[in-house]
Design an enzyme around this catalytic site. Sequence first.
Site, short mmCIF file in Angstrom:
data_model
loop_
_atom_site.label_atom_id
_atom_site.label_comp_id
_atom_site.label_asym_id
_atom_site.label_seq_id
_atom_site.Cartn_x
_atom_site.Cartn_y
_atom_site.Cartn_z
N HIS A 65 0.82 -1.22 0.00
CA HIS A 65 0.00 0.00 0.00
C HIS A 65 0.86 1.27 0.00
O HIS A 65 0.47 2.29 0.57
CB HIS A 65 -0.96 0.01 1.20
N ASN A 138 -9.91 -3.73 1.46
CA ASN A 138 -9.53 -3.67 0.04
C ASN A 138 -10.77 -3.46 -0.82
O ASN A 138 -11.90 -3.47 -0.32
CB ASN A 138 -8.84 -4.97 -0.39
#
EC number: 1.11.1.6
Length: 492
Positions: A65, A138
């Site tokens: 990320h 997500n």
Amino acid sequence: MDPSKHRPASAYNAPYLTTNNGTPVWNDTSALTVGPRGPILLEDYHLIEKIATWTHERIPERVVHARGASAKGFFEVTHDITHLTCADFLRAPGVQTPVIVRFSTVIHERGSPETLRDPRGFAVKFYTREGNFDIVGNNFPVFFTRDAMQFFDLIRAFKPNPKSHIQESWRYMDFCSYLPESLNTFTFFFDDVGIPINYRHMNGSGVHTFTLINKAGKVTYVKFHWRPTCGEKNLLEEEAIRVGGSNHSHATQDLYESIANGNFPEWKLYIQTMDPADEDKFDFDPLDTTKTWPEDILPLQPVGRLVLNKNVDNFFTENEQLAFDPAHIVPGIYFSNDKMLQARTFAYADTHRYRLGVNYLQLPVNAPKCPHTNMHRDGAMTMVHRDEEIDYFPSRFDPLREAERHPIPTAIIHGRREKQIIPKENNFKEPGVRYRSWDPARQERFIARFVQALSDPRLTYEIRSIWVSYLSQADKSLGMKVASRLNIRPTM
């Protein structure tokens, strides 16, 4: 002058340039030298400070990320679920809670294009009156593995080759061939949703199973889902190449400009709930992160809306230093025995302490907005001003007390110590159902992407055959089509 009113902040800037310790700077264009041509003197503290600050101004990027963008706003409750949870921020319709949200790509580096095929992160930090609650999810509702022991190798397989630093499909198709449960996530990864058009048109999911606890102590399993009010939209390959070729930060720019122009992104929060007494009634394990819950049996229930109406003031302090943690829960919400969730509750804080320092929760973007106190003291980058004499608990010299008790799950846990795969794997039913739900054109795009990944010359006949076997067990015709294009003889 009242020193307490001049804490470091843009609102308290001096009208002239200073060093970090506040000394006025009268010349910021020339170094201090012996004569006009040098050499430079080491005693030029201002120059040394500028060099040291600049060379240290980058912090380690996130292992995953790394590429992301943030925005601020609020969450508003729209439906009463107090029969399920005693969480204060969900106490009644109309209640609003400030939030910050970070969207990201999972695998690729901090400066990578936002048009690459990759899962997207969707993390929400609620600044509640009882502490921060983070939903760290997500855009896919499932994950590649159900056991955290395999997570680290999974990420390494998706990351660039350590020798060439090039991401190659043979690496992750090789590793995931040992994970038949990963096929379900690949039906998202190689599907059209693998490249969202931007962050505003992207679904979100908490992925994990959490638990809700009401005032009476009743426990309910829960999954969290975000749905954009403007609808889900994605980029096909040709569009992604065109968009990424002209702007590698298109999603970040779209988010920023949409908010700046008053077009505030909005998502609806839905939950799916399950009585823990019913968890054995399904042909899959409800705590398995490689599975979704069937919406026809466990329907989506509306809870509230998320609105992002303010851009971050500073990208570094409110995006790069922003830290989420699925261990950050509040009374009325708790964990489940989900193996991946259990590991993440340790891993995230450990990562933040390495990347940002032991006192990362004192950074303004991460600190609770409610009153809070404890006996944690000192350490690098301590920012809380304290003048108490008591730094231990309990003490008869300090009226500080423990908070009121709140309910947590009390189910009896029993079993042997063992390292085992869960009994109900059921790895292929769900990806087959998902594949058959698509129209022929979408099926063809999925097949083409899967075949392309398996066509890497480094992959062996054995690995390709394993994947054909997995695909055939999900849907016989799917396996046959992929086998035909790869010149593989199907085993089923």
